[in-house]
Design a protein around this motif. Structure first.
Motif, mmCIF file in Angstrom:
data_model
loop_
_atom_site.group_PDB
_atom_site.id
_atom_site.type_symbol
_atom_site.label_atom_id
_atom_site.label_comp_id
_atom_site.label_asym_id
_atom_site.label_seq_id
_atom_site.Cartn_x
_atom_site.Cartn_y
_atom_site.Cartn_z
ATOM 1 N N PHE A 742 0.874 -1.176 0.000
ATOM 2 C CA PHE A 742 0.000 0.000 0.000
ATOM 3 C C PHE A 742 0.911 1.226 0.000
ATOM 4 N N PHE A 743 0.846 2.017 -1.094
ATOM 5 C CA PHE A 743 1.704 3.179 -1.250
ATOM 6 C C PHE A 743 3.166 2.738 -1.109
ATOM 7 N N ASN A 744 3.915 3.262 -0.125
ATOM 8 C CA ASN A 744 5.325 2.882 -0.001
ATOM 9 C C ASN A 744 5.579 1.983 1.202
ATOM 10 N N ASP A 745 4.499 1.391 1.726
ATOM 11 C CA ASP A 745 4.618 0.469 2.850
ATOM 12 C C ASP A 745 4.291 -0.948 2.407
ATOM 13 N N GLU A 746 4.901 -1.895 3.062
ATOM 14 C CA GLU A 746 4.635 -3.309 2.813
ATOM 15 C C GLU A 746 3.906 -3.880 4.025
ATOM 16 N N MET A 747 2.606 -4.183 3.836
ATOM 17 C CA MET A 747 1.811 -4.765 4.912
ATOM 18 C C MET A 747 2.257 -6.220 5.084
ATOM 19 N N SER A 748 2.923 -6.507 6.174
ATOM 20 C CA SER A 748 3.672 -7.750 6.313
ATOM 21 C C SER A 748 3.079 -8.664 7.380
ATOM 22 N N SER A 749 3.043 -9.958 7.049
ATOM 23 C CA SER A 749 2.756 -11.015 8.015
ATOM 24 C C SER A 749 4.019 -11.854 8.166
ATOM 25 N N PHE A 750 4.221 -12.406 9.360
ATOM 26 C CA PHE A 750 5.491 -13.034 9.672
ATOM 27 C C PHE A 750 5.324 -14.507 10.032
ATOM 28 N N GLY A 751 6.373 -15.272 9.748
ATOM 29 C CA GLY A 751 6.401 -16.663 10.146
ATOM 30 C C GLY A 751 6.552 -16.801 11.651
#
Length: 764
Positions: A742-751
């Motif tokens: 989204f825009f310049n961010d990475e919506m992240s999920s983690f292991g």
């Protein structure tokens, strides 16, 4: 050119192995375990099956604590796993992956089977593995015997069958994050002709992450599973029948989403990472395992809906086998599956309502003026029925063998999705939109395969499958509310919906998928093969569409044509096993879903084509009964031939979510403890994955990472009990299982972080 060189090297190595047993020092060697697989609808040794297949026993899965498809993807090479949500599991084999396609008509690119029954929905297989005989992972398209939607490969999870010999086992596991796990089974004869088996598993653990806004765990788990089986085996008949009834239920408090500032994207707003920077100034120690998901207050509700996920599944599988004529066996597999799922999660893990009440000036100072939240709620119900019938030749002395069959699948999928938005500035990101989508899917297919031994060492097999795929339904888009508490007068509907609509949709496709294989078996320890196969994945329709036209416009099926050569050999009195394959695949009309920045909506399109080439190898070494080592690796070079999306030219880019390199090594050693013979077993394994692009634009990347696992087990002299200590991801490696830009961010999920614990088992 590279593929030609690789193929030549593989062929040379295969030729060299033919002479090696002649001078191998095999005295005293302990042979590797023989594995029987059924991927080609016949029982055969994995070493003689002319396809790229890895079979992992239930015992090995238990030792490595491989409890799910996600664990499997993080434990093997040639396969990887990502997940956009608990209803969107994504298995990737050789670059072929189903990315965020969750509509009622969406199919998988890599198919999953449970006890030979196809599971049509990727979100239906969230249940953990238990009482498993083996898992078979087939790489490459298998369009004849396994059918539609095996474009990239297949995973078949096979349960332990009932036995007439009575036995049982119970296991208790305790670990960090308050892990409490129980497993067990009991099997034995119920009558002279009927055997039964009952298995169960419960898993409970606290969250790997924390919702600081509501003081709630995230990524926790509470699950219960049970399976009852009956097997009918009369001594005076060749009739064999079985009935499996499986139930699973799980719930959790949802996923942890964290906006990270991209280090590779062009400069732009850092909306969520910037806001987290402000929060970190007031909350020292803020980390990636902490987020602030928004709970939406849907129209008509008295209280906000908490983030979470719930699944409930039951399935019934009936199998019958009977010889109906000399050397001809009839088989029937009937499956019914019912699934209900509820998923609610905040896509960004942070919104304007975050407990800190930052001013517009504060948000502007870190580039977060456009801060918004858009939690989404997916409610899904699935009813699936399938039937497969086959006639198979059984004469072992004949040069000719064959299989003919027919397949039918019908599924009804009801998906009710609710989107809710709250925005600091943008009107199209506030309000509430619903979609009510009823999908109906029907597949009918006939297939045949013929094999003929040209010589005692050379066999040619050819087959084909004709599939008719029909999909239809009705989708309704509903503007429930516009605006929010920050901007109550906004009139624009919440994206991606632009107008109220109701529309029907439907289309049929058909496809012939042939396969031809030449198998060479010069001796009883070596086999080489070459194959050409075609895989087909059905088309479908967009869910959560912006308007009626988008909802009624289909995306096309995708096709994979695979050219593959490989060899399998056992050396030094079967103490060494070495299997390898090289492949070249043409991927046509691949289905790709991406987030369109102009509307922050997901759009499914067909990329015209991609080319994938690579190699896989697997080596095992067991010189004696107390030591076993293994190593495997894969190389996948997949690139889009032509792909232009929303004005962005992705042609020549690496395929999304596909690591070019993967490697795994491990070893297990057994030793005695005093008078306790072979009582102590130590096991260690390491898996490494190279960097990979998250999207076709190749602007967001996951760095290379590796995970280290270990286990030590002490077994009593009478084999009456065992106690184990285990650790997963011992170095606490941080890696991501999904991102959305989204825009310049990475919506992240983690292991999962580092986990460890103790396990006690007692057979009886």
């Amino acid at each position: 050119m590279k593929l030609q060189h690789t193929t030549s090297i593989i062929a040379l190595l295969a030729g060299m192995t033919l002479a090696m047993p002649a001078f191998a020092a095999a005295a005293g060697g302990t042979q590797l375990e023989e594995l029987i697989v059924t991927a080609q609808k016949r029982e055969e040794n994995v070493q003689s099956a002319p396809l790229a297949i890895t079979a992992v026993t239930g015992a090995s899965l238990a030792k490595d604590r491989v409890l799910s498809l996600e664990d499997l993807g993080h434990n093997m090479t040639g396969i990887s796993f990502t997940a956009n949500s608990p209803q969107a599991n994504e298995i990737n084999i050789r670059g072929v992956v189903n990315t965020r396609l969750t509509s009622p008509t969406a199919d998988q690119s890599v198919s999953t089977f449970v006890d030979d029954v196809y599971v049509s929905r990727s979100g239906n297989l969230n249940s953990s593995f238990y009482d498993v005989s083996r898992v078979e992972v087939v790489r490459g398209p298998q369009g004849v015997l396994l059918g539609k939607n095996v474009a990239g490969g297949a995973v078949n999870i096979i349960s332990n069958a009932p036995s007439f010999d009575q036995s049982g086992k119970v296991t208790l596991t305790l670990g960090n994050y308050d892990l409490r796990q129980t497993q067990g089974y009991l099997t034995g004869a119920l009558t002279d002709t009927v055997a039964g088996r009952f298995s169960f598993q419960t898993i409970n653990h606290s969250g790997y992450a924390k919702d600081l806004l509501h003081n709630s765990d995230l990524e926790d788990l509470n699950s219960v599973q049970a399976r009852a089986q009956l097997a009918y085996k009369p001594s005076d008949s060749d009739l064999r029948a079985s009935l499996n009834v499986d139930y699973a239920k799980d719930d959790n408090h949802g996923v942890n989403r964290v906006g990270l500032k991209s280090t590779t994207l062009p400069a732009g707003p850092n909306i969520w990472s910037g806001t987290r920077k402000l929060i970190a100034a007031q909350l020292p120690g803020l980390n990636i395992r902490q987020s602030f998901p928004v709970w939406p207050l849907f129209a008509g509700d008295l209280a906000p809906t908490p983030q979470g996920a719930r699944h409930e599944t039951y399935d019934v599988i009936a199998k019958v086998e009977k010889d109906v004529a000399p050397n001809i066996r009839f088989a029937s597999i009937t499956g019914y599956r019912d699934n209900r799922a509820f998923t609610m999660y905040d896509q960004t893990g942070l919104g304007p309502t975050n407990g800190f009440n930052f001013s517009a000036a504060q948000l502007a100072s870190v580039g977060s003026s456009l801060l918004f939240a858009e939690p989404v709620n997916f409610i899904e119900q699935v009813h699936q029925f399938s039937e497969e019938v086959r006639l198979t030749s059984t004469n072992p002395d004949s040069r000719l063998d064959w299989i003919v069959g027919a397949y039918y699948l019908k599924s009804r999928v009801h998906q009710f999705n609710r989107f809710w938005g709250e925005s600091s500035v943008l009107p199209t990101l506030s309000g509430e939109s619903h979609w009510d989508d009823h999908g109906h899917n029907q597949d009918m297919a006939v297939f045949a395969q013929l094999g003929y031994k040209l010589t005692d060492t050379l066999k040619f097999e050819v087959g084909a499958r004709y599939t008719q795929d029909k999909k239809g339904g009705n989708q309704q888009g509903i503007i429930v509310a516009t605006g929010d508490k920050l901007h109550p007068l906004d009139t624009a509907p919440l994206t991606p919906l632009t107008t109220n609509f109701t529309t029907g949709y439907g289309k049929s496709w058909s496809k012939l998928t042939p396969q031809a294989t030449l198998r060479w078996t010069p001796n009883d320890t070596t086999m080489a093969y070459g194959t050409v196969s075609v895989g087909f994945k059905g088309g479908g329709f967009q869910n959560d569409a912006s308007n009626a036209f988008a909802a009624a416009t289909p995306y096309n099926p995708e096709t994979v044509t695979n050219y593959e050569v490989g060899y399998k050999t056992e050396l030094f009195d079967r103490t060494v096993r070495w299997n390898s394959a090289v492949f070249y695949m043409k991927y046509t009309d691949l289905q790709v879903q991406q987030t369109l920045a102009s509307c922050l909506c997901n759009v499914i399109s067909n990329a015209p084509g991609a080319t994938i080439k690579g190699a896989e190898t697997d080596l095992q070494y067991a010189p004696n009964h107390w030591f076993h080592a293994w190593a495997s690796g894969s190389y996948v070079d997949g690139k889009y031939d032509q792909f232009v999306f929303a004005g962005v030219n992705n042609s020549g880019h690496l395929m999304q979510r596909t690591p070019k390199w993967q490697a795994a090594v491990g070893a297990e050693a057994t030793t005695s403890v005093g008078s306790w013979t072979d009582a102590l077993v130590g096991r260690v394994s390491y898996r490494w994955q190279g960097k990979m692009p998250w999207a076709p634009e190749n602007t967001s990347w996951e760095p290379a990472y590796g995970t280290l696992d270990a286990r030590v087990t002490l077994t009593s002299p009478t084999k009456g009990w065992s106690v184990s200590a285990f650790g997963k991801n011992l170095t606490d490696e941080v890696y991501r299982t999904n991102i959305i830009v989204f825009f310049n961010d990475e919506m992240s999920s983690f292991g999962a972080p580092r986990t460890f614990g103790m396990e006690v088992s007692a057979p009886f």
